[in-house]
Design an enzyme around this catalytic site. Sequence first.
Site, PDB file in Angstrom:
ATOM      1  N   GLU A 258       0.845  -1.113   0.092  1.00 32.73           N
ATOM      2  CA  GLU A 258       0.000  -0.085  -0.084  1.00 32.73           C
ATOM      3  C   GLU A 258       0.839   1.232   0.031  1.00 32.73           C
ATOM      4  O   GLU A 258       1.785   1.388   0.651  1.00 32.73           O
ATOM      5  CB  GLU A 258      -0.872   0.130   1.341  1.00 32.73           C
ATOM      6  CG  GLU A 258      -2.028  -1.254   1.312  1.00 32.73           C
ATOM      7  CD  GLU A 258      -2.893  -1.080   2.203  1.00 32.73           C
ATOM      8  OE1 GLU A 258      -2.725  -0.344   3.208  1.00 32.73           O
ATOM      9  OE2 GLU A 258      -3.817  -2.256   2.366  1.00 32.73           O
ATOM     10  N   HIS A 281      -7.955   1.545   1.611  1.00 31.04           N
ATOM     11  CA  HIS A 281      -7.786   1.001   3.021  1.00 31.04           C
ATOM     12  C   HIS A 281      -8.507   1.799   4.097  1.00 31.04           C
ATOM     13  O   HIS A 281      -8.153   2.424   4.996  1.00 31.04           O
ATOM     14  CB  HIS A 281      -6.185   0.671   3.535  1.00 31.04           C
ATOM     15  CG  HIS A 281      -6.069   0.014   4.848  1.00 31.04           C
ATOM     16  ND1 HIS A 281      -5.040  -0.713   4.978  1.00 31.04           N
ATOM     17  CD2 HIS A 281      -6.848  -0.635   5.854  1.00 31.04           C
ATOM     18  CE1 HIS A 281      -5.146  -1.446   6.069  1.00 31.04           C
ATOM     19  NE2 HIS A 281      -6.186  -1.419   6.687  1.00 31.04           N
TER      20      HIS A 281
HETATM   21  N1  NAD Z   1     -10.160  -2.648   6.263  1.00 29.42           N
HETATM   22  C1  NAD Z   1      -9.814  -1.971   7.372  1.00 29.42           C
HETATM   23  O1  NAD Z   1      -9.754  -0.685   7.448  1.00 29.42           O
HETATM   24  C2  NAD Z   1      -9.798  -2.792   8.648  1.00 29.42           C
HETATM   25  C3  NAD Z   1     -10.158  -2.261   9.750  1.00 29.42           C
HETATM   26  C4  NAD Z   1     -10.351  -2.850  10.706  1.00 29.42           C
HETATM   27  C5  NAD Z   1      -9.837  -4.363  10.755  1.00 29.42           C
HETATM   28  N2  NAD Z   1      -9.336  -4.794   9.687  1.00 29.42           N
HETATM   29  C6  NAD Z   1      -9.023  -6.134   9.635  1.00 29.42           C
HETATM   30  O2  NAD Z   1     -10.168  -7.114   9.702  1.00 29.42           O
HETATM   31  C7  NAD Z   1      -9.649  -8.313  10.292  1.00 29.42           C
HETATM   32  C8  NAD Z   1     -10.607  -8.882  11.084  1.00 29.42           C
HETATM   33  O3  NAD Z   1     -10.873  -7.862  12.332  1.00 29.42           O
HETATM   34  P1  NAD Z   1     -11.134  -8.531  13.584  1.00 29.42           P
HETATM   35  O4  NAD Z   1     -11.435  -7.419  14.631  1.00 29.42           O
HETATM   36  O5  NAD Z   1     -12.833  -9.253  13.047  1.00 29.42           O
HETATM   37  O6  NAD Z   1     -10.355  -9.689  13.929  1.00 29.42           O
HETATM   38  P2  NAD Z   1     -10.614 -10.742  15.139  1.00 29.42           P
HETATM   39  O7  NAD Z   1      -9.202 -11.185  15.544  1.00 29.42           O
HETATM   40  O8  NAD Z   1     -11.615 -10.624  16.102  1.00 29.42           O
HETATM   41  O9  NAD Z   1     -11.164 -12.002  14.219  1.00 29.42           O
HETATM   42  C9  NAD Z   1     -10.216 -12.651  13.345  1.00 29.42           C
HETATM   43  C10 NAD Z   1     -10.805 -14.227  13.032  1.00 29.42           C
HETATM   44  O10 NAD Z   1     -10.184 -14.757  12.222  1.00 29.42           O
HETATM   45  C11 NAD Z   1     -10.080 -16.192  12.406  1.00 29.42           C
HETATM   46  N3  NAD Z   1      -8.923 -16.611  11.641  1.00 29.42           N
HETATM   47  C12 NAD Z   1      -7.604 -16.492  11.434  1.00 29.42           C
HETATM   48  N4  NAD Z   1      -6.935 -16.992  10.435  1.00 29.42           N
HETATM   49  C13 NAD Z   1      -8.088 -17.620   9.945  1.00 29.42           C
HETATM   50  C14 NAD Z   1      -7.947 -18.684   8.740  1.00 29.42           C
HETATM   51  N5  NAD Z   1      -6.863 -18.832   7.848  1.00 29.42           N
HETATM   52  N6  NAD Z   1      -9.178 -19.151   8.437  1.00 29.42           N
HETATM   53  C15 NAD Z   1     -10.201 -18.748   9.294  1.00 29.42           C
HETATM   54  N7  NAD Z   1     -10.078 -18.213  10.212  1.00 29.42           N
HETATM   55  C16 NAD Z   1      -9.154 -17.495  10.447  1.00 29.42           C
HETATM   56  C17 NAD Z   1      -9.615 -16.212  13.837  1.00 29.42           C
HETATM   57  O11 NAD Z   1      -9.797 -17.246  14.609  1.00 29.42           O
HETATM   58  C18 NAD Z   1     -10.468 -15.077  14.438  1.00 29.42           C
HETATM   59  O12 NAD Z   1     -11.772 -15.530  14.775  1.00 29.42           O
HETATM   60  C19 NAD Z   1      -7.990  -8.174  10.732  1.00 29.42           C
HETATM   61  O13 NAD Z   1      -7.506  -8.700   9.714  1.00 29.42           O
HETATM   62  C20 NAD Z   1      -7.932  -6.774  10.538  1.00 29.42           C
HETATM   63  O14 NAD Z   1      -6.788  -6.105  10.458  1.00 29.42           O
HETATM   64  C21 NAD Z   1      -9.284  -4.080   8.480  1.00 29.42           C
END
Ligand code: NAD
Length: 399
Positions: A258, A281
């Site tokens: 990015e 993002h």
């Molecule tokens: N686009 C954005 O601006 C933005 C903003 C916030 C969060 N995010 C991203 O969103 C994602 C999720 O955030 P969250 O708060 O829900 O996280 P979280 O940790 O609450 O949930 C992630 C889930 O993914 C599961 N997981 C991990 N690897 C896996 C796999 N290979 N297969 C299946 N399940 C798997 C974990 O067990 C967990 O339940 C993160 O990567 C975070 O960085 C992006």
Amino acid sequence: MKALLLENIHPLAVQILEGRGFEVELRAGSLSEDELVETLPGVDLLGIRSNTHLTERVLDAATDLQAVGCFCIGTNQVDLAAAAARGLAVFNAPFSNTRSVVELVIGEIIALARRLHEKSGKMHAGVWDKSAKGSHEIRGRTLGIVGYGNIGTQLSNLAESMGMRVIFFDTADRLAHGNAQRMKTLDDLLEQADVVTLHVDGRPGNAGFFGPEQFARMKPRSLFINAARGMVVDNESLREHILSGHIAGAALDVFPIEPKAQGDPFESPLRGLDNVILTPHVGGSTQEAQEEIGFFVANKLAGFALEGRTELSVDLPAVMAPQLQSGHRLGYLHVNVPGVLASVNQLIAESGSNVTGQYLATSGEQGYVVTDTSDPVPESAIKALADSEHTLWVRTWSV
Ligand SMILES: NC(=O)c1ccc[n+]([C@@H]2O[C@H](COP(=O)([O-])OP(=O)(O)OC[C@H]3O[C@@H](n4cnc5c(N)ncnc54)[C@H](O)[C@@H]3O)[C@@H](O)[C@H]2O)c1
């Protein structure tokens, strides 16, 4: 103490830190490794978002740094083991922008199903393309959520309320919300979902986990969304599946590489494709979320620097000490070996100070004890602790 906030952090964070006596310097973009090495000496608190990478080399150079605030959810841009080994507290905002991401994804599901992006583009180009071809309702369609954590579960609830059938796959045990159905394998989900949306975390094992094999498994003419982490998806493969028509549309908010700063050029194999929504993002970037994150993380940084509180730190033992209303506090981060607590208490007892509260936690190889006393602990006792081979740091605060 000086706080440096990078990457356009919300002004509320500045207000909170300045209000608690910090000198705050703000910068709009992130800094490279070399720039961080040069800039960080003299900085006590550092605020970053996801584009600033704190490597071991950077942390070695940051000789005055006490704590890092990640004003976002993810923390894998920070070498957490190296930070913990140096006694640096790292904080993030695990829940503050969940709703914002969920709302973006809901919008994208509808936009992709109705090909809104494409139709709007044609209108701007002066083309009237009134047709139902390729446009669908989402009611009754199956949404496949990969990663059923904070975001995945909230999305599950909203998608069901719009009439979608929800299936999910998570590597951990997660409670199914509403009528959502757990899938035993990722393949089971891919074979059933009309829309696949990724919400996994950024653990290293997830790098490149969604590639040619997974796209090929998806239903013909299904939709794909990634608002999780850029590195989890092979975008070259996604491009091929969109060009072949196997995937009918996609929305991407995160990318393997990015741009660092506002206005920097953006390169991606997905640029220029029909029915592909690309956003910079911004999933968690709403005014509401930024304000909430600014509030949450700034208070965590101030609470640590001014009162030694580590609750919700992602790397140090999390001690839930109450706010220091009056009196004196001693914080002692040490290697977790037997007998350390006894020696702290002995030194304090010998100094004649009355202990008014004591809070402790251990995690992995470290222990952290916060002791509140009626009188200041004498310098000689503090020096004796500081000189111990087990000490990472010892700090005191008084109100
Ligand atoms: N686009 C954005 O601006 C933005 C903003 C916030 C969060 N995010 C991203 O969103 C994602 C999720 O955030 P969250 O708060 O829900 O996280 P979280 O940790 O609450 O949930 C992630 C889930 O993914 C599961 N997981 C991990 N690897 C896996 C796999 N290979 N297969 C299946 N399940 C798997 C974990 O067990 C967990 O339940 C993160 O990567 C975070 O960085 C992006």
